[in-house]
Design a protein around this motif. Structure first.
Motif, mmCIF file in Angstrom:
data_model
loop_
_atom_site.group_PDB
_atom_site.id
_atom_site.type_symbol
_atom_site.label_atom_id
_atom_site.label_comp_id
_atom_site.label_asym_id
_atom_site.label_seq_id
_atom_site.Cartn_x
_atom_site.Cartn_y
_atom_site.Cartn_z
ATOM 1 N N PRO A 477 9.238 2.823 -12.078
ATOM 2 C CA PRO A 477 8.420 2.512 -13.262
ATOM 3 C C PRO A 477 7.042 1.951 -12.934
ATOM 4 C CG PRO A 477 10.675 1.702 -13.523
ATOM 5 C CD PRO A 477 10.521 2.111 -12.099
ATOM 6 N N PHE A 478 6.846 1.516 -11.690
ATOM 7 C CA PHE A 478 5.568 0.912 -11.311
ATOM 8 C C PHE A 478 4.725 1.855 -10.451
ATOM 9 C CE2 PHE A 478 8.748 -2.330 -12.029
ATOM 10 C CZ PHE A 478 8.092 -3.208 -12.884
ATOM 11 N N SER A 507 0.532 3.229 -6.596
ATOM 12 C CA SER A 507 -0.374 4.065 -7.397
ATOM 13 C C SER A 507 -0.607 3.479 -8.776
ATOM 14 C CB SER A 507 0.214 5.481 -7.550
ATOM 15 O OG SER A 507 0.410 6.069 -6.279
ATOM 16 N N GLY A 508 0.251 2.560 -9.190
ATOM 17 C CA GLY A 508 0.144 1.993 -10.523
ATOM 18 C C GLY A 508 -0.759 0.774 -10.552
#
Length: 618
Positions: A477-478, A507-508
């Protein structure tokens, strides 16, 4: 073991010198005729068990000769007989594997599908084991005289047991031995004269057992001639326990009263027979333990110690520097090689360097065969993970008998035992380094595929990879992915614990919360085998798993370091476990702020995961 050989080692009223001579002569005799001993052992096993179901199914039909046995009986792993073991555990008393009644089941530290293996035990096996065990001290007495004039301070512990639906007790071999009449009711023998009363060894509470054994050892410090534990990890844990608790122990010695945390009545009673008020001794222990450096603490507190006794080969070799430090370089002695399946042999040169320890196989304990191993690709030469139901011609050629092994070759050991294991792959890899007469001598190299171990846990590379795969799902999710990872067993903490180094690609834009990494830790622990989780939750001999997030580029630097030491850039691959101090230091130096270095505050789920077991007992 034949009646003749049993009688050869049978306890008598001989003097100590005569007993020692008899034991050494036994070793000389059986190693001089190793192949003949092996032939007799196999014939006796097959004759005794001629009508058991397993051998009948395989078509042996009462034959006891070696040639027929090799032709019709396949080499097996635990999975091949697990159904038979399940039947025994569930109460089937018919002669499935062995003609003798299966009195108990031993829980092996090896794993099968993530749980302990259950191995059959017959009553007389304990007596045989004890007789082979008795060879150790006559051997070492040749090199270290006078051991009968003092005591051994050994830290022995029992583990929990289970009861199967069929009513059989299942427990580790060492626990079974300490609970046996052979140990508890042993006649006086200067070589089994320990500082620890039986009650302190048999206490199921690990804290009370350790505390009381250490207290008794300190009270008898001048009598101690040898210090040890079954494994190097156990002795290291004992010294670190002393580091933490010496003020309490000194108070007990000073006042002659035992700490109120020791609540077991039998332990208190046994200790109070030894513990007397001794302010002078308390001052001495306090002065030594209060110093900044604990270098040589064993030789300071127990000044008459001649050597350190315990297994320091295989994964236990990681504890050698620590024991050298604490003992001021006393000899580290490995006396024998044994497993839940059977006893293998003794070290005839006990004062050798730990890196040179070799074990001479005693050819009367079981029937031994050896499967050549090529560790360059990590598999047996036969390149087979599980053997077929009948051995083909090539596989028959690969298995060799005890006296036919080649110097320098590595082998996986295969045993046929009195208790009903037939051509069973133990999983230990050994290297032939010499011969005693006609019996080979082996270095223990490793358990197959094991990369991490703190205590009796054994985590292999596939299991670790699967656990990491499960954990990194929390990062999805991150928009974070795992670039690379490795691990090591950190034994500098009390207790030791697994450390994983992760290099991430982020990447988040949302920072990854601490809780997510804690969930990763817990997921990995939940994914590891039952033995790991038992030691982590029940025995508490393994501490919480730790994940350290390292800077980007860390694993490139690790590769460059390996190449600088001579590794081929074309063949290099990231090790899934690192053991060299410089590599660990490099990885630790690349760990980012402490915010990203997390210990899981939760314990993994653990209940007895042996399908056969219905009830857990102390």
């Amino acid at each position: 073991m034949s009646e003749t050989l049993k009688n050869t080692l049978k306890p008598t009223d001989y003097s100590l010198a005569e007993k020692n001579h008899k034991a050494l002569q036994f070793i000389e005799d059986v190693t001089s005729n190793a192949d003949e001993m092996q032939r007799k052992v196999l014939e006796e096993i097959l004759a005794r068990n001629a009508h058991v179901e397993y051998l009948q199914r395989r078509g042996l039909n009462g034959f006891t000769d070696r040639e027929t046995f090799k032709k019709v009986i396949p080499m097996i792993t635990y999975e091949d007989i697990q159904h038979d073991i399940d039947r025994i555990a569930n109460g089937d008393t018919s002669p499935i594997l062995c003609s003798k009644p299966i009195s108990e089941l031993l829980t092996s530290s090896g794993t099968s599908g993530g749980v302990r293996k259950l191995l059959p035990l017959i009553e007389e096996q304990l007596e045989w084991n004890d007789q082979i065990h008795s060879l150790r001290m006559p051997v070492i007495s040749q090199f270290v005289p006078g051991l009968e004039k003092g005591k051994g301070m050994y830290f022995f512990f029992i583990r929990s047991e289970v009861e199967t639906p069929g009513g059989l007790v299942a427990q580790p071999l060492v626990t079974r031995y300490y609970k046996s009449s052979q140990f508890k009711d042993r006649p006086y023998d200067p070589y089994t004269n320990y500082t620890s009363p039986n009650e302190t060894i048999l206490c199921p509470d690990s804290y009370q057992s350790m505390y009381s054994q250490m207290l008794c050892g300190l009270c008898q410090h001048k009598e101690v001639l040898r210090v040890g534990a079954a494994f190097a990890s156990g002795l290291t844990m004992a010294i670190r326990f002393l580091e933490k608790h010496w003020p309490l122990l000194c108070n007990d010695i000073r006042t002659g009263t035992i700490n109120t945390q020791i609540t077991d009545p039998s332990v208190r009673e046994a200790v109070m027979k030894i513990l007397k008020p001794d302010p002078k001794l308390a001052d001495f222990v306090e002065a030594e333990c209060g110093k900044d450096s604990w270098k040589g603490i064993i030789t300071k507190l127990w000044p008459n110690t001649k050597y350190i006794d315990g297994i320091v080969t295989g994964t236990m070799s990681q504890y050698i520097p620590t024991l050298d430090y604490y003992s001021n370089g006393l000899p580290l002695v490995c006396t024998m090689y044994a497993s839940s399946e059977c006893y293998f042999g003794v070290n005839l040169n006990p004062l050798c360097d730990p890196s040179e320890v070799s074990y001479t196989i005693i050819p009367t304990t079981a029937y031994f065969e050896f499967l050549p191993v090529d560790r360059s690709n990590g598999v047996s030469v036969t390149n087979s993970i599980s053997m077929p139901k009948t051995l083909n011609e090539k596989e028959q050629r690969e298995l060799v008998d005890l006296v036919d092994v080649k110097l320098g070759q590595e082998y996986e050991v295969v045993v046929t035992t009195y208790a009903g294991l037939y051509r069973y792959k133990v999983g230990d890899v050994l290297r032939v380094v010499g011969f005693k007469n006609t019996a080979p001598q082996f270095n223990f190299i490793c358990r197959k595929n094991v990369v991490l171990s703190i205590d009796s846990d054994k985590t292999d590379e596939v299991e670790l990879q699967n656990a990491v795969n499960n954990a990194v799902k929390h990062l999805v999710p991150f928009n974070a992915t795992l670039v690379e990872y490795t691990s090591y067993a950190d034994i500098t903490t009390i207790p030791g614990h697994y450390v994983l180094f992760w290099e991430l690609s982020l990447s988040g834009s949302t920072p990854i919360p601490t809780l997510v990494f804690e969930d990763c830790c817990l997921t990995i622990e939940e994914s590891l085998n039952d033995i790991y989780r038992e030691l982590r939750v029940w025995d508490k001999s393994i501490g919480p798993l730790e994940i350290k997030i390292v800077k980007q580029g860390t694993f490139d630097e690790l590769m460059e370091y390996a190449i600088s030491l001579g590794a081929s850039i074309n063949q290099y691959k990231t090790p899934r476990c690192v053991k060299s101090a410089p590599m660990v230091e490099l990885l630790n130096s690349m760990a980012v702020s402490s915010y990203f270095s997390h210990f899981s505050p939760k314990c993994p789920n653990w209940v007895p995961d042996l399908k056969q077991c219905s009830n857990r007992k102390q």
